[in-house]
Design a protein around this motif. Structure first.
Motif, PDB file in Angstrom:
ATOM      1  N   ALA A  66      44.850 -18.388 -25.203  1.00  0.00           N
ATOM      2  CA  ALA A  66      43.723 -18.626 -26.101  1.00  0.00           C
ATOM      3  C   ALA A  66      44.254 -19.307 -27.345  1.00  0.00           C
ATOM      4  O   ALA A  66      45.458 -19.540 -27.482  1.00  0.00           O
ATOM      5  N   GLY A  67      43.364 -19.629 -28.270  1.00  0.00           N
ATOM      6  CA  GLY A  67      43.769 -20.290 -29.489  1.00  0.00           C
ATOM      7  C   GLY A  67      44.479 -19.383 -30.465  1.00  0.00           C
ATOM      8  O   GLY A  67      45.130 -19.859 -31.398  1.00  0.00           O
ATOM      9  N   SER A  68      44.353 -18.077 -30.274  1.00  0.00           N
ATOM     10  CA  SER A  68      45.030 -17.129 -31.150  1.00  0.00           C
ATOM     11  C   SER A  68      45.285 -15.840 -30.382  1.00  0.00           C
ATOM     12  O   SER A  68      44.683 -15.580 -29.335  1.00  0.00           O
ATOM     13  N   ILE A  69      46.193 -15.031 -30.912  1.00  0.00           N
ATOM     14  CA  ILE A  69      46.527 -13.736 -30.322  1.00  0.00           C
ATOM     15  C   ILE A  69      46.143 -12.653 -31.322  1.00  0.00           C
ATOM     16  O   ILE A  69      46.579 -12.689 -32.477  1.00  0.00           O
ATOM     17  N   ALA A  70      45.332 -11.707 -30.887  1.00  0.00           N
ATOM     18  CA  ALA A  70      44.913 -10.616 -31.764  1.00  0.00           C
ATOM     19  C   ALA A  70      46.011  -9.555 -31.824  1.00  0.00           C
ATOM     20  O   ALA A  70      46.477  -9.076 -30.798  1.00  0.00           O
ATOM     21  N   MET A  71      46.416  -9.201 -33.034  1.00  0.00           N
ATOM     22  CA  MET A  71      47.324  -8.084 -33.251  1.00  0.00           C
ATOM     23  C   MET A  71      46.479  -6.810 -33.368  1.00  0.00           C
ATOM     24  O   MET A  71      45.636  -6.704 -34.262  1.00  0.00           O
ATOM     25  N   LEU A  72      46.678  -5.869 -32.453  1.00  0.00           N
ATOM     26  CA  LEU A  72      45.810  -4.699 -32.340  1.00  0.00           C
ATOM     27  C   LEU A  72      46.484  -3.440 -32.871  1.00  0.00           C
ATOM     28  O   LEU A  72      47.691  -3.250 -32.699  1.00  0.00           O
ATOM     29  N   THR A  73      45.695  -2.582 -33.513  1.00  0.00           N
ATOM     30  CA  THR A  73      46.148  -1.244 -33.870  1.00  0.00           C
ATOM     31  C   THR A  73      45.446  -0.243 -32.960  1.00  0.00           C
ATOM     32  O   THR A  73      44.360  -0.515 -32.436  1.00  0.00           O
ATOM     33  N   ARG A  74      46.066   0.912 -32.760  1.00  0.00           N
ATOM     34  CA  ARG A  74      45.527   1.902 -31.833  1.00  0.00           C
ATOM     35  C   ARG A  74      45.058   3.134 -32.599  1.00  0.00           C
ATOM     36  O   ARG A  74      45.726   3.614 -33.514  1.00  0.00           O
ATOM     37  N   GLU A  75      43.885   3.647 -32.196  1.00  0.00           N
ATOM     38  CA  GLU A  75      43.363   4.905 -32.714  1.00  0.00           C
ATOM     39  C   GLU A  75      43.194   5.880 -31.550  1.00  0.00           C
ATOM     40  O   GLU A  75      42.759   5.488 -30.461  1.00  0.00           O
ATOM     41  N   VAL A  76      43.561   7.125 -31.761  1.00  0.00           N
ATOM     42  CA  VAL A  76      43.396   8.172 -30.749  1.00  0.00           C
ATOM     43  C   VAL A  76      42.554   9.288 -31.356  1.00  0.00           C
ATOM     44  O   VAL A  76      42.918   9.848 -32.404  1.00  0.00           O
ATOM     45  N   ASP A  77      41.419   9.602 -30.708  1.00  0.00           N
ATOM     46  CA  ASP A  77      40.552  10.645 -31.261  1.00  0.00           C
ATOM     47  C   ASP A  77      41.034  12.034 -30.853  1.00  0.00           C
ATOM     48  O   ASP A  77      42.076  12.175 -30.180  1.00  0.00           O
ATOM     49  N   ASP A  78      40.305  13.062 -31.253  1.00  0.00           N
ATOM     50  CA  ASP A  78      40.714  14.436 -30.997  1.00  0.00           C
ATOM     51  C   ASP A  78      40.761  14.777 -29.515  1.00  0.00           C
ATOM     52  O   ASP A  78      41.430  15.731 -29.108  1.00  0.00           O
ATOM     53  N   GLU A  79      40.036  14.008 -28.691  1.00  0.00           N
ATOM     54  CA  GLU A  79      40.036  14.248 -27.249  1.00  0.00           C
ATOM     55  C   GLU A  79      41.042  13.376 -26.516  1.00  0.00           C
ATOM     56  O   GLU A  79      41.100  13.388 -25.289  1.00  0.00           O
ATOM     57  N   GLY A  80      41.823  12.605 -27.255  1.00  0.00           N
ATOM     58  CA  GLY A  80      42.850  11.776 -26.636  1.00  0.00           C
ATOM     59  C   GLY A  80      42.393  10.401 -26.195  1.00  0.00           C
ATOM     60  O   GLY A  80      43.169   9.661 -25.584  1.00  0.00           O
ATOM     61  N   ALA A  81      41.143  10.041 -26.488  1.00  0.00           N
ATOM     62  CA  ALA A  81      40.634   8.728 -26.096  1.00  0.00           C
ATOM     63  C   ALA A  81      41.184   7.653 -27.040  1.00  0.00           C
ATOM     64  O   ALA A  81      41.223   7.840 -28.257  1.00  0.00           O
ATOM     65  N   GLU A  82      41.617   6.540 -26.454  1.00  0.00           N
ATOM     66  CA  GLU A  82      42.207   5.459 -27.241  1.00  0.00           C
ATOM     67  C   GLU A  82      41.188   4.357 -27.515  1.00  0.00           C
ATOM     68  O   GLU A  82      40.382   4.009 -26.652  1.00  0.00           O
ATOM     69  N   THR A  83      41.231   3.812 -28.704  1.00  0.00           N
ATOM     70  CA  THR A  83      40.488   2.611 -29.050  1.00  0.00           C
ATOM     71  C   THR A  83      41.433   1.656 -29.756  1.00  0.00           C
ATOM     72  O   THR A  83      42.370   2.079 -30.440  1.00  0.00           O
ATOM     73  N   PHE A  84      41.194   0.348 -29.567  1.00  0.00           N
ATOM     74  CA  PHE A  84      42.057  -0.673 -30.162  1.00  0.00           C
ATOM     75  C   PHE A  84      41.218  -1.568 -31.063  1.00  0.00           C
ATOM     76  O   PHE A  84      40.129  -1.985 -30.688  1.00  0.00           O
ATOM     77  N   LYS A  85      41.733  -1.853 -32.257  1.00  0.00           N
ATOM     78  CA  LYS A  85      41.026  -2.669 -33.229  1.00  0.00           C
ATOM     79  C   LYS A  85      41.906  -3.840 -33.642  1.00  0.00           C
ATOM     80  O   LYS A  85      43.111  -3.683 -33.837  1.00  0.00           O
ATOM     81  N   ALA A  86      41.274  -5.007 -33.775  1.00  0.00           N
ATOM     82  CA  ALA A  86      42.008  -6.206 -34.187  1.00  0.00           C
ATOM     83  C   ALA A  86      42.289  -6.143 -35.677  1.00  0.00           C
ATOM     84  O   ALA A  86      41.371  -6.039 -36.490  1.00  0.00           O
ATOM     85  N   ALA A  87      43.574  -6.199 -36.049  1.00  0.00           N
ATOM     86  CA  ALA A  87      43.966  -6.167 -37.452  1.00  0.00           C
ATOM     87  C   ALA A  87      44.243  -7.568 -37.989  1.00  0.00           C
ATOM     88  O   ALA A  87      44.135  -7.807 -39.185  1.00  0.00           O
ATOM     89  N   GLN A  88      44.623  -8.485 -37.088  1.00  0.00           N
ATOM     90  CA  GLN A  88      44.970  -9.841 -37.520  1.00  0.00           C
ATOM     91  C   GLN A  88      44.984 -10.776 -36.321  1.00  0.00           C
ATOM     92  O   GLN A  88      45.327 -10.369 -35.211  1.00  0.00           O
ATOM     93  N   GLN A  89      44.592 -12.015 -36.545  1.00  0.00           N
ATOM     94  CA  GLN A  89      44.695 -13.054 -35.532  1.00  0.00           C
ATOM     95  C   GLN A  89      45.873 -13.968 -35.871  1.00  0.00           C
ATOM     96  O   GLN A  89      45.977 -14.461 -36.989  1.00  0.00           O
ATOM     97  N   VAL A  90      46.770 -14.173 -34.915  1.00  0.00           N
ATOM     98  CA  VAL A  90      47.911 -15.073 -35.093  1.00  0.00           C
ATOM     99  C   VAL A  90      47.660 -16.328 -34.269  1.00  0.00           C
ATOM    100  O   VAL A  90      47.475 -16.249 -33.049  1.00  0.00           O
ATOM    101  N   GLU A  91      47.626 -17.472 -34.924  1.00  0.00           N
ATOM    102  CA  GLU A  91      47.324 -18.729 -34.248  1.00  0.00           C
ATOM    103  C   GLU A  91      48.430 -19.119 -33.266  1.00  0.00           C
ATOM    104  O   GLU A  91      49.620 -18.930 -33.535  1.00  0.00           O
ATOM    105  N   VAL A  92      48.020 -19.676 -32.134  1.00  0.00           N
ATOM    106  CA  VAL A  92      48.955 -20.137 -31.105  1.00  0.00           C
ATOM    107  C   VAL A  92      49.221 -21.626 -31.311  1.00  0.00           C
ATOM    108  O   VAL A  92      48.275 -22.412 -31.451  1.00  0.00           O
ATOM    109  N   PRO A  93      50.472 -22.054 -31.345  1.00  0.00           N
ATOM    110  CA  PRO A  93      50.782 -23.483 -31.529  1.00  0.00           C
ATOM    111  C   PRO A  93      50.192 -24.346 -30.422  1.00  0.00           C
ATOM    112  O   PRO A  93      50.044 -23.913 -29.278  1.00  0.00           O
ATOM    113  N   ALA A  94      49.878 -25.571 -30.772  1.00  0.00           N
ATOM    114  CA  ALA A  94      49.233 -26.495 -29.837  1.00  0.00           C
ATOM    115  C   ALA A  94      50.107 -26.758 -28.615  1.00  0.00           C
ATOM    116  O   ALA A  94      51.305 -26.984 -28.733  1.00  0.00           O
ATOM    117  N   GLY A  95      49.482 -26.711 -27.443  1.00  0.00           N
ATOM    118  CA  GLY A  95      50.172 -27.051 -26.201  1.00  0.00           C
ATOM    119  C   GLY A  95      51.235 -26.077 -25.764  1.00  0.00           C
ATOM    120  O   GLY A  95      52.055 -26.402 -24.907  1.00  0.00           O
TER     121      GLY A  95
END
Length: 227
Positions: A70-99
């Motif tokens: 893709a045109g960028s790569i999302a840097m994700l952080t992980r959250e774990v709730d009290d029941e152990g379920a994981e969610t991932f949130k985008a903290a930053q987009q890093v641009e991918v060089p052309a070609g």
């Protein structure tokens, strides 16, 4: 509960653009210093996987990881709730060089911030004499390897491939200079070995006191057999 955020700042973007869509992108990572990178994930290329945790070695780039192109790569952080379920949130987009078919993510700490830059790096097809020079400083860097070789100037915040004119299993005299008071000032000179199957990744980093030169010995993939 307020989600935790890791402060991420993209300080360099080299040759911005998009890679070929519909294909996987070869990704490797490298840290300037061992143990200082926080927990970061990226989206997995395989449909049965959600996210990959990035490894950040400091002596050798990580193993190849496949991520969606893709045109960028999302840097994700992980959250774990009290029941152990994981969610991932985008903290930053890093641009991918052309070609880019291959990307090296370079990461380091600057105060409380984590800085990440994506470098175009065709490491699958690279050979021992394809050295990757990365200038993260605010000054142009003049680099030469081999007494009779040409000097390459690497612009601030950019990377270049240096074609080494030295045979494998030999060595090269290395000279690094920066402009100062209208003249070229030598900041580093030494002798580096040249080995078949390995190439150098050369990092120029300003630590606030001086520009430091860090050489990474990159173990290459064997060449594909001729058909």
């Amino acid at each position: 509960m307020t989600p935790r955020r890791i402060p991420l700042a993209l300080v360099l973007t080299l040759s911005l653009g998009t890679c070929a869509l519909g294909q996987d992108l070869n990704l490797r990572t490298l840290a300037l210093k061992k143990g200082e990178m926080p927990e970061i994930f990226v989206k997995a290329a395989k449909k049965n996987e959600i996210a990959h945790k990035l490894d950040w070695p400091a002596r050798q780039p990580s193993e190849v990881l496949k991520v969606p192109a893709a045109g960028s790569i999302a840097m994700l952080t992980r959250e774990v709730d009290d029941e152990g379920a994981e969610t991932f949130k985008a903290a930053q987009q890093v641009e991918v060089p052309a070609g880019a078919n291959g990307v090296l993510l370079l990461g380091w700490k600057a105060g409380d911030n984590t800085r990440i830059v994506a470098l175009k790096d065709d490491f699958v097809g690279a050979r021992f004499n394809d050295w990757l020079l990365v200038n993260s400083t605010a000054k142009p860097i003049a680099f030469r390897a081999g007494e009779d070789s040409k000097t390459l100037v690497v612009r601030p915040g950019s990377s270049e491939t240096y074609k080494l004119d030295v045979n494998a299993e030999r060595g090269a005299e290395v000279l690094v200079q920066v402009p100062e008071d209208g003249e070229a000032k030598t900041i580093y000179s030494t002798y580096w070995p040249v080995r078949e199957g390995r190439r150098a990744i050369v990092l120029f980093v300003d630590d606030g006191k001086k520009i430091r030169v860090k050489r990474i010995s990159d173990h290459l993939l064997p060449p594909k057999p001729e058909e």
